[in-house]
Scaffold this motif. Structure first.
Motif, short mmCIF file in Angstrom:
data_model
loop_
_atom_site.label_atom_id
_atom_site.label_comp_id
_atom_site.label_asym_id
_atom_site.label_seq_id
_atom_site.Cartn_x
_atom_site.Cartn_y
_atom_site.Cartn_z
N LYS A 1 0.89 -1.17 0.00
CA LYS A 1 0.00 0.00 0.00
C LYS A 1 0.92 1.21 0.00
O LYS A 1 1.54 1.54 1.02
N GLU B 1 1.79 5.31 -1.75
CA GLU B 1 1.27 6.53 -2.38
C GLU B 1 1.96 6.77 -3.71
O GLU B 1 3.18 6.62 -3.84
N ASP C 1 0.40 10.73 -8.10
CA ASP C 1 -0.89 11.38 -8.29
C ASP C 1 -1.66 11.58 -6.99
O ASP C 1 -2.80 12.03 -6.99
N LYS D 1 -2.80 9.28 -5.02
CA LYS D 1 -3.61 8.12 -4.68
C LYS D 1 -2.77 7.06 -3.99
O LYS D 1 -1.57 6.96 -4.22
N LYS D 2 -3.44 6.26 -3.14
CA LYS D 2 -2.81 5.09 -2.53
C LYS D 2 -3.10 3.89 -3.42
O LYS D 2 -4.23 3.70 -3.86
N TYR D 3 -2.08 3.09 -3.68
CA TYR D 3 -2.22 1.90 -4.51
C TYR D 3 -1.87 0.66 -3.72
O TYR D 3 -0.93 0.67 -2.91
N ASP E 1 -5.47 -3.03 -6.87
CA ASP E 1 -5.71 -2.04 -7.92
C ASP E 1 -5.28 -2.55 -9.29
O ASP E 1 -5.63 -1.95 -10.31
#
Length: 184
Positions: free
Chosen positions: A19, A21, A24, A26-28, A32
């Motif tokens: 997990k 950042e 952009d 967003k957390k990935y 995902d």
């Protein structure tokens, strides 16, 4: 800058979750990228000349294979201490724009993901098949310095094999690059 090779890891190892950042904001996490037929994780950074030399090739490979279900993810494991100020999120965002990146570029700020994956250098490339088992762990091609002199595109060959349901060549040459800048 210490030159290192990626480790020889057992093929078939399962992908590990993360997990992180992205540039952009967003957390990935691994989920995902569930829709990807093939997932390519690239431990990379901003300042390493080995990464800079292949950066455009990574972007080109993502563009070439995206419609066929391949998804690249860049992960920066380097510490952004004053000695490596080029590794901040702000600089990652600048590099994302500079190279017109077409895949997420994530920050492994506490380096736990790089440690779990046993990443050694930048770049360090991991390719996972549709079952998320390690199928390729090697270099992009046979000439990191000069894209015009490449004779064998080893990463592209591995992606083609996986997409065609074929075995990936077991002779995998390690990636070479700068050592990861550990917090230690």
């Amino acid at each position: 800058m210490a030159l290192l090779e990626s480790l020889s890891l057992p093929m078939g190892s399962k992908v590990l979750d993360f997990k992180l950042e992205g540039t952009d904001g967003k957390k990935y996490s691994l989920e995902d990228f569930d829709q990807a037929k093939v997932l390519v994780l690239v431990f990379m950074c901003n300042h390493c000349p080995y990464v800079q030399a292949i950066w455009d090739r990574l972007v080109e490979l993502q563009a070439r294979f995206e419609e066929r279900g391949v998804r690249f993810v860049g992960i920066n494991p380097n510490t952004a201490n004053p000695e490596y100020s080029e590794e901040t999120m702000e600089k990652m965002q600048e590099h994302y724009q500079l190279y017109a990146m077409n895949f997420p570029y994530l920050e492994d700020k506490d380096q736990t993901v790089a440690l779990k994956y046993q990443a050694q250098c930048t770049p360090d490339i991991y390719v996972y098949n549709s079952e998320r088992k390690l199928s390729y762990h090697g270099r992009v091609d046979d000439n990191w310095k000069d894209a015009g002199a490449v004779e064998k595109e080893e990463l592209a060959d591995a992606l083609e094999a996986l997409l065609n349901g074929e075995a990936v060549d077991q002779l995998q040459r390690p990636a070479i690059g700068c050592s990861i800048k550990w917090v230690v």
